[in-house]
Design an enzyme around this catalytic site. Sequence first.
Site, PDB file in Angstrom:
ATOM      1  N   SER A   1       0.820  -1.214   0.000  1.00 50.76           N
ATOM      2  CA  SER A   1       0.000   0.000   0.000  1.00 50.76           C
ATOM      3  C   SER A   1       0.851   1.260   0.000  1.00 50.76           C
ATOM      4  CB  SER A   1      -0.869  -0.017   1.264  1.00 50.76           C
ATOM      5  OG  SER A   1      -1.504   1.219   1.447  1.00 50.76           O
TER       6      SER A   1
ATOM      7  N   TYR B   1      -1.720  -0.230  10.776  1.00 55.24           N
ATOM      8  CA  TYR B   1      -1.979  -0.889   9.490  1.00 55.24           C
ATOM      9  C   TYR B   1      -0.746  -0.776   8.601  1.00 55.24           C
ATOM     10  CZ  TYR B   1      -3.579  -1.334   4.659  1.00 55.24           C
ATOM     11  OH  TYR B   1      -3.685  -1.685   3.340  1.00 55.24           O
TER      12      TYR B   1
ATOM     13  N   LYS C   1       1.993  -3.658   7.101  1.00 54.53           N
ATOM     14  CA  LYS C   1       2.322  -3.849   5.676  1.00 54.53           C
ATOM     15  C   LYS C   1       3.831  -3.702   5.457  1.00 54.53           C
ATOM     16  CE  LYS C   1      -1.642  -4.575   3.621  1.00 54.53           C
ATOM     17  NZ  LYS C   1      -1.939  -5.783   2.859  1.00 54.53           N
TER      18      LYS C   1
HETATM   19  P1  NAD Z   1     -11.263  -6.404   1.292  1.00 50.58           P
HETATM   20  O1  NAD Z   1     -11.468  -6.315   2.766  1.00 50.58           O
HETATM   21  O2  NAD Z   1     -12.420  -6.153   0.404  1.00 50.58           O
HETATM   22  O3  NAD Z   1     -10.638  -7.836   0.915  1.00 50.58           O
HETATM   23  C1  NAD Z   1      -9.840  -8.573   1.805  1.00 50.58           C
HETATM   24  C2  NAD Z   1     -10.359 -10.003   1.795  1.00 50.58           C
HETATM   25  O4  NAD Z   1      -9.578 -10.780   2.710  1.00 50.58           O
HETATM   26  C3  NAD Z   1     -11.821 -10.114   2.263  1.00 50.58           C
HETATM   27  O5  NAD Z   1     -12.531 -10.936   1.378  1.00 50.58           O
HETATM   28  C4  NAD Z   1     -11.710 -10.750   3.646  1.00 50.58           C
HETATM   29  O6  NAD Z   1     -12.847 -11.539   3.969  1.00 50.58           O
HETATM   30  C5  NAD Z   1     -10.449 -11.578   3.484  1.00 50.58           C
HETATM   31  N1  NAD Z   1      -9.776 -11.869   4.754  1.00 50.58           N
HETATM   32  C6  NAD Z   1      -9.517 -11.023   5.791  1.00 50.58           C
HETATM   33  N2  NAD Z   1      -8.878 -11.676   6.776  1.00 50.58           N
HETATM   34  C7  NAD Z   1      -8.697 -12.961   6.356  1.00 50.58           C
HETATM   35  C8  NAD Z   1      -8.099 -14.102   6.922  1.00 50.58           C
HETATM   36  N3  NAD Z   1      -7.544 -14.072   8.146  1.00 50.58           N
HETATM   37  N4  NAD Z   1      -8.107 -15.257   6.219  1.00 50.58           N
HETATM   38  C9  NAD Z   1      -8.682 -15.314   4.984  1.00 50.58           C
HETATM   39  N5  NAD Z   1      -9.268 -14.261   4.408  1.00 50.58           N
HETATM   40  C10 NAD Z   1      -9.269 -13.092   5.076  1.00 50.58           C
HETATM   41  O7  NAD Z   1     -10.046  -5.425   0.938  1.00 50.58           O
HETATM   42  P2  NAD Z   1      -9.509  -4.957  -0.479  1.00 50.58           P
HETATM   43  O8  NAD Z   1      -9.810  -3.509  -0.603  1.00 50.58           O
HETATM   44  O9  NAD Z   1      -9.917  -5.879  -1.531  1.00 50.58           O
HETATM   45  O10 NAD Z   1      -7.948  -5.069  -0.190  1.00 50.58           O
HETATM   46  C11 NAD Z   1      -7.205  -6.222  -0.548  1.00 50.58           C
HETATM   47  C12 NAD Z   1      -5.760  -6.038  -0.096  1.00 50.58           C
HETATM   48  O11 NAD Z   1      -5.229  -4.859  -0.673  1.00 50.58           O
HETATM   49  C13 NAD Z   1      -5.598  -5.890   1.418  1.00 50.58           C
HETATM   50  O12 NAD Z   1      -4.445  -6.600   1.798  1.00 50.58           O
HETATM   51  C14 NAD Z   1      -5.389  -4.408   1.603  1.00 50.58           C
HETATM   52  O13 NAD Z   1      -4.609  -4.127   2.730  1.00 50.58           O
HETATM   53  C15 NAD Z   1      -4.659  -4.032   0.323  1.00 50.58           C
HETATM   54  N6  NAD Z   1      -4.861  -2.634  -0.069  1.00 50.58           N
HETATM   55  C16 NAD Z   1      -6.121  -2.139  -0.222  1.00 50.58           C
HETATM   56  C17 NAD Z   1      -6.289  -0.810  -0.570  1.00 50.58           C
HETATM   57  C18 NAD Z   1      -7.671  -0.221  -0.700  1.00 50.58           C
HETATM   58  O14 NAD Z   1      -7.797   1.005  -0.614  1.00 50.58           O
HETATM   59  N7  NAD Z   1      -8.719  -0.992  -0.904  1.00 50.58           N
HETATM   60  C19 NAD Z   1      -5.183   0.006  -0.786  1.00 50.58           C
HETATM   61  C20 NAD Z   1      -3.908  -0.531  -0.628  1.00 50.58           C
HETATM   62  C21 NAD Z   1      -3.756  -1.868  -0.278  1.00 50.58           C
HETATM   63  C1  WQD Z   2      -9.101  10.177   0.410  1.00 54.37           C
HETATM   64  C2  WQD Z   2      -9.252  11.675   0.587  1.00 54.37           C
HETATM   65  C3  WQD Z   2      -9.454  12.348   2.882  1.00 54.37           C
HETATM   66  C4  WQD Z   2     -13.323  10.411   3.611  1.00 54.37           C
HETATM   67  C5  WQD Z   2      -6.674   5.153   2.642  1.00 54.37           C
HETATM   68  C6  WQD Z   2      -5.671   4.420   3.473  1.00 54.37           C
HETATM   69  C7  WQD Z   2      -4.608   3.849   2.566  1.00 54.37           C
HETATM   70  C8  WQD Z   2      -5.203   3.009   1.431  1.00 54.37           C
HETATM   71  C9  WQD Z   2      -6.288   3.745   0.717  1.00 54.37           C
HETATM   72  C10 WQD Z   2      -5.226   0.721   2.152  1.00 54.37           C
HETATM   73  C11 WQD Z   2      -8.442  12.247   1.752  1.00 54.37           C
HETATM   74  C12 WQD Z   2     -10.729  12.655   2.132  1.00 54.37           C
HETATM   75  C13 WQD Z   2     -12.142  10.868   3.039  1.00 54.37           C
HETATM   76  C14 WQD Z   2     -14.331  11.350   3.958  1.00 54.37           C
HETATM   77  C15 WQD Z   2     -12.951  13.111   3.100  1.00 54.37           C
HETATM   78  N1  WQD Z   2      -5.819   1.817   1.928  1.00 54.37           N
HETATM   79  N2  WQD Z   2     -11.971  12.198   2.785  1.00 54.37           N
HETATM   80  N3  WQD Z   2     -14.116  12.675   3.673  1.00 54.37           N
HETATM   81  O1  WQD Z   2      -6.695   8.234   3.329  1.00 54.37           O
HETATM   82  O2  WQD Z   2      -5.863   8.442   0.926  1.00 54.37           O
HETATM   83  O3  WQD Z   2      -6.025   6.220   1.972  1.00 54.37           O
HETATM   84  O4  WQD Z   2      -7.228   4.256   1.666  1.00 54.37           O
HETATM   85  O5  WQD Z   2      -4.054   0.484   2.039  1.00 54.37           O
HETATM   86  O6  WQD Z   2      -3.814   3.078   3.400  1.00 54.37           O
HETATM   87  O7  WQD Z   2      -5.088   5.321   4.397  1.00 54.37           O
HETATM   88  O8  WQD Z   2      -8.094   7.389   1.364  1.00 54.37           O
HETATM   89  O9  WQD Z   2     -10.458   7.444   0.748  1.00 54.37           O
HETATM   90  O10 WQD Z   2      -9.832   7.632   3.198  1.00 54.37           O
HETATM   91  O11 WQD Z   2      -9.340   9.530   1.675  1.00 54.37           O
HETATM   92  O12 WQD Z   2     -12.800  14.326   2.884  1.00 54.37           O
HETATM   93  O13 WQD Z   2     -15.407  10.989   4.495  1.00 54.37           O
HETATM   94  O14 WQD Z   2     -10.621  11.952   0.927  1.00 54.37           O
HETATM   95  O15 WQD Z   2      -9.167  13.363   3.816  1.00 54.37           O
HETATM   96  O16 WQD Z   2      -8.010  13.526   1.359  1.00 54.37           O
HETATM   97  P1  WQD Z   2      -6.619   7.684   1.953  1.00 54.37           P
HETATM   98  P2  WQD Z   2      -9.507   7.931   1.771  1.00 54.37           P
END
Ligand code: NAD
Ligand code: WQD
Length: 355
Positions: A133, A157, A161
Amino acid sequence: MTSILITGGAGFIGSHTALVLLEAGHSLVVLDNFANSSPESLRRLLELAGPDAEARLTVATGDIRIRDDLERAFAAAPAGQPIEAVIHFAGLKAVGESVQHPLRYWDVNLGGSRQLLAAMQAQGCRTLVFSSSATLYGMPEQVPIPETAPIRPINPYGHSKAAVEQLLDDLSASEAGWRIARLRYFNPVGAHPSGRIGEDPRGIPNNLFPFVSQVAVGRRERLQVFGGDWPTADGSGVRDYIHVMDLAEGHRAALDTLLSEEPQLLTLNLGSGQGHSVLEVVAAFASASGCPVPYELVARRPGDAASSVADPALAAQRLGCRTRRGLAEMCRDGWAWQSANPNGYGTANPLEGGG
Ligand code: NAD
Ligand code: WQD
C-alpha cells in the site's frame, strides 16, 4: 493456463482480479474467511466470467492464519495442476481500526502472511504477488512518489504492511528462486462496468469514494470533506485514484512478468499518476450519477497528507502497461454498482444507522 491461489479473493480487489484471471483462462483457488466479504461476489463474478469458468474456480473457506486451511487450499488445486503462484490480498485494511486494535492487524496481516509463506515454502511454490500500500510512504516529502521514497508508515496498518515487505525482502535474500511482486496500491475505486461486483464496505465507509457513492444513492445525508485548507489548488486533499479494473489488470501483468522472467523481487507503485482533489471527486460523481452530493467542509482528519500521487513510470516500464480509465469512468462504474446494489451484496448490518 496457470493454477493460482488467491487469498482474500472474495473481497473488493480480489474479486475483480479473480474475474480478470478467469477471463485470461487461469484456474483459481480462492481462500477467504469472508471476514469482510460475501460469497455472493464469487457467485456473481462467475456469472460474468461465462459458463466455462465454473470448473476453473474452487472456493476454500478458511483463514490464512491456520495451517490446515492453507494446506486444504493448496490441495484444492485441480489434479495434475499444483498451485504455481499466489496472489495475497487477504488482510485487514482500516487505518482507524488498526489504531484501536493493533494486535488484530499484526496477527492477520503479518502473522497470516508468515503462515502463508511457510505453506508456500512447504509446497515448493515460490511465486507471490503481495498487496502492499501507498500507506507505507506516510507523509510523503516528494510528490509524485517514486518507489525509492522512504518507508515511514504512521499507523499500525501501515506498520504491518511494512513488516510484510521486510519479511519478503528477507525471504528472497535467504533462498534463490523466489519470484515476488510487492504492489503498492494508491487509492483503488470504481467497480466492474457491469455493476455486478464492486466495493461493499461494512458499516460507515472510512474511504472517500464509497462514502460519496452512498451519499449519491441517498443512503447517507452528506459528505464531510476533511479540510478545505490544504496547500492544494482547491484546498481539499489530493489522491491518486486508480480504477479497480486497471488494478486487476496490473495484477495479471505482474504475474505474467514474474513467471516469464528470472526470479526477482519487484516493488512497484500501482497508481494512475494523476491527482484529484476531494472536491473534484464530488463533482465528477455528481455528474456521473445525476444525483446531488451534498457536503460540508470540516476539520482535517488526523494522519492525512495534503497530497499523495504515484510516480507510475517504473510499473509502466516493468509491466508494459498503463492505467487506461480516468476519473469519469471510475465514477460511472462505481455508480453502476452502487445504484444497482444500494445495500451492497446485502450483508450490511441491519442495525447500522444512515447519515
Ligand atoms: P477487502 O477487505 O475487500 O478484501 C480482503 C479479503 O480478505 C476479504 O474478502 C476478507 O474476507 C479476506 N480476509 C480477511 N482476513 C482474512 C483471513 N484471516 N483469512 C482469509 N481471508 C481473510 O479489501 P480490499 O480492498 O480488496 O484489499 C485487498 C488487499 O489490498 C488488502 O491486503 C489491503 O490491505 C490491500 N490494499 C487495499 C487498498 C484499498 O484502498 N482498498 C489500498 C492498498 C492496499
Ligand atoms: C481520500 C481523501 C481524505 C473520507 C486510505 C488508506 C490507505 C489506502 C487507501 C489501504 C483524503 C478525504 C475521506 C471522507 C474526506 N488503503 N476524505 N471525507 O486516506 O488516501 O487512503 O485508503 O491500504 O492506506 O489510508 O483514502 O479514501 O480515506 O481519503 O474528505 O469521508 O478523501 O481526507 O483527502 P486515503 P480515503
